[in-house]
Scaffold this active site. Sequence first.
Site, PDB file in Angstrom:
ATOM      1  N   ASP A  36       0.812  -1.214   0.000  1.00 49.17           N
ATOM      2  CA  ASP A  36       0.000   0.000   0.000  1.00 49.17           C
ATOM      3  C   ASP A  36       0.851   1.272   0.000  1.00 49.17           C
ATOM      4  OD1 ASP A  36       0.947  -0.192   2.529  1.00 49.17           O
ATOM      5  OD2 ASP A  36      -0.995   0.019   3.528  1.00 49.17           O
ATOM      6  N   HIS A 243      24.668   4.247 -17.596  1.00 48.66           N
ATOM      7  CA  HIS A 243      23.496   4.438 -16.734  1.00 48.66           C
ATOM      8  C   HIS A 243      23.715   3.906 -15.318  1.00 48.66           C
ATOM      9  CE1 HIS A 243      20.550   5.034 -20.325  1.00 48.66           C
ATOM     10  NE2 HIS A 243      21.239   6.119 -20.033  1.00 48.66           N
ATOM     11  N   ASP A 260      26.679  12.638 -12.385  1.00 51.86           N
ATOM     12  CA  ASP A 260      25.685  13.201 -13.298  1.00 51.86           C
ATOM     13  C   ASP A 260      24.423  13.354 -12.468  1.00 51.86           C
ATOM     14  OD1 ASP A 260      23.749  13.754 -15.195  1.00 51.86           O
ATOM     15  OD2 ASP A 260      24.424  12.219 -16.627  1.00 51.86           O
ATOM     16  N   ASP A 271      20.547  19.379 -15.354  1.00 52.93           N
ATOM     17  CA  ASP A 271      21.227  18.131 -15.739  1.00 52.93           C
ATOM     18  C   ASP A 271      22.719  18.443 -15.906  1.00 52.93           C
ATOM     19  OD1 ASP A 271      21.916  15.673 -16.762  1.00 52.93           O
ATOM     20  OD2 ASP A 271      20.800  15.879 -18.629  1.00 52.93           O
ATOM     21  N   HIS A 354      27.452   8.042 -27.204  1.00 55.57           N
ATOM     22  CA  HIS A 354      26.174   8.738 -27.054  1.00 55.57           C
ATOM     23  C   HIS A 354      26.205  10.074 -27.796  1.00 55.57           C
ATOM     24  CE1 HIS A 354      27.815  11.465 -23.959  1.00 55.57           C
ATOM     25  NE2 HIS A 354      28.324  10.409 -23.347  1.00 55.57           N
ATOM     26  N   HIS A 358      20.632  16.909 -25.604  1.00 52.09           N
ATOM     27  CA  HIS A 358      19.192  16.673 -25.746  1.00 52.09           C
ATOM     28  C   HIS A 358      18.478  17.923 -25.241  1.00 52.09           C
ATOM     29  CE1 HIS A 358      19.242  15.971 -21.367  1.00 52.09           C
ATOM     30  NE2 HIS A 358      20.306  15.228 -21.581  1.00 52.09           N
ATOM     31  N   HIS A 365      14.933  14.687 -20.398  1.00 51.33           N
ATOM     32  CA  HIS A 365      15.013  14.537 -21.856  1.00 51.33           C
ATOM     33  C   HIS A 365      13.717  15.138 -22.366  1.00 51.33           C
ATOM     34  CE1 HIS A 365      18.026  10.958 -21.519  1.00 51.33           C
ATOM     35  NE2 HIS A 365      18.515  12.093 -21.109  1.00 51.33           N
ATOM     36  N   GLU A 408      27.060  17.701 -23.662  1.00 51.16           N
ATOM     37  CA  GLU A 408      27.629  16.697 -22.761  1.00 51.16           C
ATOM     38  C   GLU A 408      28.527  15.662 -23.433  1.00 51.16           C
ATOM     39  OE1 GLU A 408      24.755  13.803 -21.230  1.00 51.16           O
ATOM     40  OE2 GLU A 408      23.142  15.040 -22.028  1.00 51.16           O
ATOM     41  N   TYR A 412      34.958   7.223 -22.674  1.00 52.54           N
ATOM     42  CA  TYR A 412      34.841   6.085 -21.753  1.00 52.54           C
ATOM     43  C   TYR A 412      35.778   4.993 -22.258  1.00 52.54           C
ATOM     44  CZ  TYR A 412      30.687   8.930 -21.301  1.00 52.54           C
ATOM     45  OH  TYR A 412      29.848  10.012 -21.178  1.00 52.54           O
ATOM     46  N   ARG A 429      32.787  12.594 -18.382  1.00 51.40           N
ATOM     47  CA  ARG A 429      31.766  13.356 -19.110  1.00 51.40           C
ATOM     48  C   ARG A 429      31.716  14.751 -18.486  1.00 51.40           C
ATOM     49  NH1 ARG A 429      28.098   9.941 -19.056  1.00 51.40           N
ATOM     50  NH2 ARG A 429      26.706  10.516 -17.343  1.00 51.40           N
ATOM     51  N   GLU A 431      29.066  17.924 -18.612  1.00 49.17           N
ATOM     52  CA  GLU A 431      27.729  18.262 -19.113  1.00 49.17           C
ATOM     53  C   GLU A 431      27.250  19.592 -18.550  1.00 49.17           C
ATOM     54  OE1 GLU A 431      24.558  15.545 -17.921  1.00 49.17           O
ATOM     55  OE2 GLU A 431      23.325  16.283 -19.576  1.00 49.17           O
TER      56      GLU A 431
HETATM   57  N1  GLY Z   1      21.268  12.584 -16.901  1.00 53.05           N
HETATM   58  C1  GLY Z   1      20.737  12.121 -18.105  1.00 53.05           C
HETATM   59  C2  GLY Z   1      21.455  12.651 -19.239  1.00 53.05           C
HETATM   60  O1  GLY Z   1      22.509  13.233 -19.097  1.00 53.05           O
HETATM   61  O2  GLY Z   1      21.000  12.587 -20.353  1.00 53.05           O
HETATM   62 MN    MN Z   2      21.895  15.004 -20.189  1.00 54.16          MN
HETATM   63 MN    MN Z   3      23.108  14.121 -17.279  1.00 51.46          MN
END
Ligand code: GLY
Ligand code: MN
Ligand code: MN
Length: 461
Positions: A36, A243, A260, A271, A354, A358, A365, A408, A412, A429, A431
């Site tokens: 619940d 991820h 991140d 982000d 990647h 975005h 996103h 970003e 890697y 990374r 970003e």
């Molecule tokens: N944190 C998700 C991205 O960087 O797209």
């Molecule tokens: Mn991002």
């Molecule tokens: Mn991110």
Amino acid sequence: MTLSDFQARRTELARRIGPNDIAILPTAPEQQRNRDADFLFRHDSYFYYLSGFTEPQAWLVIKGDGHTTLFCPPKDLEREIWDGIRLGPEAAPGTLGVEAAFSIKEIDAQMPALLDGCDAVWFPFATHKGLETRVDGWLGTLRGRVRYGALTPEIQRDLCGPLDEMRLVKDAHEQATMRRAAQISAGAHIRAMQLSAQMLREGKELREYHLDAELLHEFRRHGSQYPAYGSIVAAGANACVLHYRADAGLVRDGELVLIDAGCELDGYASDITRSFPANGKFSGPQRTLYELVLASQVAAVDATKAGARFTDPHEATVQVLAQGMLDLGLLDKNKVGGLEDVIEKRAYFPFYMHRTGHWLGMDVHDCGAYTEPSELGNKTERKDALTGETLISRPARILRPGMVLTIEPGIYVRPAEGVPEAFHHIGIRIEDDAIVTDTGCELISRGVPVDPGEIEALMRG
Ligand code: GLY
Ligand code: MN
Ligand code: MN
């Protein structure tokens, strides 16, 4: 945001659908976590964008003339003792500026009459489970009344189309909220960096969740409602898992940490990613790769301006990263050829898999077409160099002032034959969040630096 700002958005939506059309939009469903206990409720972004209303079990119905009906939970003393105060349909017109409001219990009785005589019914396609079935049910009820003179809409259209276009360009209020969200997140990154160096200096055992806790504390203490997405706090080799989530990994002296994380503030996401040495001092190979990623980000930032294409920052990033991979021996010229070959064959893909950004907004996103609406007929076909698949592409979106996107780039390095050992297990990374302006872009997340010297300075005792 005032009541009239939300009214203006509904008026604009009404202008975009036909004058005799109707739009139907539920908020998000409540989601059971276990037994619940529910997950914390988060409103639907489209719904909030048009209403400013954050209660669950609510629907908006907007007619082509702008007339708006809200269905919402009715006042109920017993439920309000358990779950909190409800606005209720009596107070909704005064508080939200909607023209009419009813209890959610009345929606099935009222919807057929609201649909009667409309040309087209708009609702978001493929976003709310079971929504088509609800609409079908109301249309079926209305069809049952045709012998008495009822008229059913003949067209169903995707409401995401006009709403995505509206949400893509952020107004001054949205931009201000996003600046504040990014500022809070930047402070949280600094706090995590500083704790990392401090705990290692003191010889304490440091784990990823210690840093995650700093982020959360800083988000909440500035009024953020929650993280905009599951925070990534990845120590050492974990940074090469795109991820990865903040877990219990040990953060070792001499490793890099990739964080991140961004807060959500009043419905808007930030982000940010930073990669930093856990002990506050980059090693030689770490700094070499970091500077390459930073140079690729500089190139992407330079390519982000009104009139450029959405894909321009990505292409600028790839140029710099691919050249760097050749120069540093991550890629062997004798095997992959020169820069053009590396790009053409996507030979950089094992180290950069990647895209460079975005849209960012209410959703991390965020919605919005990545193709230019005026050029949809201009299709090209190409064979993907890696998969051999035939891909259809259309011209990328032309950037306009007020659009917000992330920039970003990353690198890697997983161990593999021929890859210099000094770079093994390094994941980096960087970003930032950018608002497109007439002349370039405004980086709203630079409250936390990217310069390696500045990062080292703020991590010193
Ligand atoms: N944190 C998700 C991205 O960087 O797209
Ligand atoms: Mn991002
Ligand atoms: Mn991110």
